[in-house]
Design a protein around this motif. Structure first.
Motif, PDB file in Angstrom:
ATOM      1  N   LEU A 238       0.838  -1.208   0.000  1.00  0.00           N
ATOM      2  CA  LEU A 238       0.000   0.000   0.000  1.00  0.00           C
ATOM      3  C   LEU A 238       0.869   1.252   0.000  1.00  0.00           C
ATOM      4  CD1 LEU A 238      -2.688   1.517   0.248  1.00  0.00           C
ATOM      5  CD2 LEU A 238      -2.517   1.237   2.731  1.00  0.00           C
ATOM      6  N   ASN A 239       1.903   1.253   0.838  1.00  0.00           N
ATOM      7  CA  ASN A 239       2.787   2.413   0.897  1.00  0.00           C
ATOM      8  C   ASN A 239       3.464   2.678  -0.442  1.00  0.00           C
ATOM      9  OD1 ASN A 239       2.456   3.369   3.536  1.00  0.00           O
ATOM     10  ND2 ASN A 239       3.905   1.883   4.377  1.00  0.00           N
TER      11      ASN A 239
ATOM     12  N   PHE B  41       3.246   5.944  -2.575  1.00  0.00           N
ATOM     13  CA  PHE B  41       4.479   6.596  -3.004  1.00  0.00           C
ATOM     14  C   PHE B  41       4.455   6.853  -4.508  1.00  0.00           C
ATOM     15  CE2 PHE B  41       8.741   5.965  -4.865  1.00  0.00           C
ATOM     16  CZ  PHE B  41       9.370   7.095  -4.365  1.00  0.00           C
ATOM     17  N   PHE B  42       3.930   5.903  -5.271  1.00  0.00           N
ATOM     18  CA  PHE B  42       3.823   6.076  -6.717  1.00  0.00           C
ATOM     19  C   PHE B  42       2.947   7.287  -7.047  1.00  0.00           C
ATOM     20  CE2 PHE B  42       1.630   5.226 -10.753  1.00  0.00           C
ATOM     21  CZ  PHE B  42       2.719   5.040 -11.597  1.00  0.00           C
ATOM     22  N   VAL B  43       1.834   7.427  -6.317  1.00  0.00           N
ATOM     23  CA  VAL B  43       0.961   8.585  -6.498  1.00  0.00           C
ATOM     24  C   VAL B  43       1.716   9.874  -6.161  1.00  0.00           C
ATOM     25  CG1 VAL B  43      -1.113   9.755  -5.659  1.00  0.00           C
ATOM     26  CG2 VAL B  43      -1.156   7.286  -6.083  1.00  0.00           C
ATOM     27  N   HIS B  44       2.412   9.843  -5.035  1.00  0.00           N
ATOM     28  CA  HIS B  44       3.179  11.013  -4.600  1.00  0.00           C
ATOM     29  C   HIS B  44       4.248  11.382  -5.624  1.00  0.00           C
ATOM     30  CE1 HIS B  44       5.612  13.645  -1.999  1.00  0.00           C
ATOM     31  NE2 HIS B  44       6.648  12.996  -2.506  1.00  0.00           N
TER      32      HIS B  44
ATOM     33  N   LEU C 192       4.590   4.726   7.411  1.00  0.00           N
ATOM     34  CA  LEU C 192       3.507   5.144   6.527  1.00  0.00           C
ATOM     35  C   LEU C 192       4.060   6.081   5.461  1.00  0.00           C
ATOM     36  CD1 LEU C 192       0.820   6.157   9.207  1.00  0.00           C
ATOM     37  CD2 LEU C 192       0.965   3.975   7.994  1.00  0.00           C
ATOM     38  N   PHE C 193       3.495   6.029   4.281  1.00  0.00           N
ATOM     39  CA  PHE C 193       3.826   7.034   3.277  1.00  0.00           C
ATOM     40  C   PHE C 193       2.541   7.747   2.889  1.00  0.00           C
ATOM     41  CE2 PHE C 193       4.971   9.269  -0.425  1.00  0.00           C
ATOM     42  CZ  PHE C 193       6.334   9.524  -0.290  1.00  0.00           C
ATOM     43  N   ILE C 194       2.533   9.066   3.092  1.00  0.00           N
ATOM     44  CA  ILE C 194       1.350   9.880   2.830  1.00  0.00           C
ATOM     45  C   ILE C 194       1.641  10.799   1.646  1.00  0.00           C
ATOM     46  CG2 ILE C 194      -0.294  11.521   3.818  1.00  0.00           C
ATOM     47  CD1 ILE C 194       0.589  10.544   6.591  1.00  0.00           C
ATOM     48  N   PRO C 195       0.909  10.647   0.543  1.00  0.00           N
ATOM     49  CA  PRO C 195       1.163  11.503  -0.617  1.00  0.00           C
ATOM     50  C   PRO C 195       1.200  12.980  -0.255  1.00  0.00           C
ATOM     51  CG  PRO C 195      -0.378   9.770  -1.200  1.00  0.00           C
ATOM     52  CD  PRO C 195      -0.174   9.672   0.290  1.00  0.00           C
ATOM     53  N   VAL C 196       2.140  13.710  -0.834  1.00  0.00           N
ATOM     54  CA  VAL C 196       2.406  15.134  -0.620  1.00  0.00           C
ATOM     55  C   VAL C 196       3.131  15.368   0.704  1.00  0.00           C
ATOM     56  CG1 VAL C 196       1.460  17.465  -0.456  1.00  0.00           C
ATOM     57  CG2 VAL C 196       0.435  15.828  -2.031  1.00  0.00           C
ATOM     58  N   LEU C 197       2.636  14.772   1.791  1.00  0.00           N
ATOM     59  CA  LEU C 197       3.307  14.935   3.080  1.00  0.00           C
ATOM     60  C   LEU C 197       4.593  14.130   3.150  1.00  0.00           C
ATOM     61  CD1 LEU C 197       0.305  14.877   5.579  1.00  0.00           C
ATOM     62  CD2 LEU C 197       1.517  16.854   4.649  1.00  0.00           C
TER      63      LEU C 197
END
Length: 268
Positions: free
Chosen positions: A49-50, A54-57, A158-163
């Motif tokens: 999921l991360n 990350f790919f989206v980010h 966790l990887f949060i897109p943009v953040l």
């Protein structure tokens, strides 16, 4: 201001969903000690999921964040960028001071107050970092670090897109720091709203501009950019929690674009 609160609520909901998914993540076979050791070392139980997030980010960064950082560098001379960075750091003083106090570090709290007084007055509203010239060196503190000092475990990566890179402890810390900033709750109509939006936009641009070379170097020097960024972030957080000076290498320059990527060095 209402929009800011709504964004915070949505971010909290997103975090809750991520944590819910992590509870169902598959774990390695206990009979394979090497796999178990690697699983624990990376602390990334929801890695599929991360990696997707990350790919989206990475797409957002390629299309939006990096171009913003590059334009910021092209159109603003270094002296102006430094002045903006100094003002943004000065505005964050209340958050740093609160966390200095919560950690029981009176010496660093006194330094924070001294820097704010000197830079706000002699430094003309924080435009110039005169406090450093007087021996008052800057530092950063956040509630994620405070929770770590209090003994709260970091939880899963966790990887949060943009953040960017994070964990439950740091995600909660980001929300608390947001709430602890007086500018979050200041009221003054459209003018103050415009000031806060400008501050946020400049923070994003300034942070991403400062990360152009470190992130490029990390990407070029790693076979797995996601894993390298994860490692850099976790190493960086250990350094910050211990109040150590970071080593001058891309992998060790590694928190966050608050837009955090986990890689920016001290900004004060």
């Amino acid at each position: 201001m209402r929009r800011s609160k709504d964004c915070l609520a949505r971010a909290a909901l997103g975090l809750a969903l991520v944590l819910g998914i992590s509870a169902c993540a598959a774990r390695p076979d206990p009979a394979d000690p090497e796999a178990v050791a690697e699983f624990r070392a990376t602390n990334d139980p929801i890695e599929p999921l991360n990696r997707g997030l990350f790919f989206v980010h990475d797409g957002i960064d390629t299309l939006v964040l990096r171009p913003v950082g590059e334009a910021y560098r092209i159109f603003l001379p270094p002296e102006v960028r430094t002045a903006i960075r100094n003002v943004l750091a000065n505005l964050r003083t209340p958050v740093i001071l609160v966390n200095d106090v919560l950690q029981g570090d009176t010496q660093r709290a006194a330094t924070t107050v001294g820097r704010f007084v000197v830079n706000t007055t002699v430094g003309i509203g924080g435009i110039f970092d005169r406090a450093t010239e007087f021996g008052l060196l800057g530092h950063t503190e956040d509630f994620g670090q405070t929770l770590a000092v209090w003994g709260v475990p970091e939880g899963p990566y966790l990887f949060i897109p943009v953040l960017g890179p994070s964990n439950p402890r740091d995600a909660v810390g980001t929300a608390v720091d947001f709430a602890a900033n007086p500018l979050t709750w200041a009221t003054g109509g459209e003018t103050l709203e415009a000031i806060n939006l400008t501050r946020t936009g400049l923070t994003v641009a300034d942070t991403r501009e400062g990360l152009i070379e470190p992130l490029d170097a990390l990407r070029a020097g790693s076979l797995d950019y996601y894993a390298a960024l994860r490692s850099a972030y976790r190493q960086r957080r250990v350094v910050e929690i211990r109040n150590q000076r970071p080593a001058a290498s891309p992998a060790a320059i590694g928190t966050g674009v608050g837009v955090g990527t986990g890689l920016e060095g001290p900004r004060r």
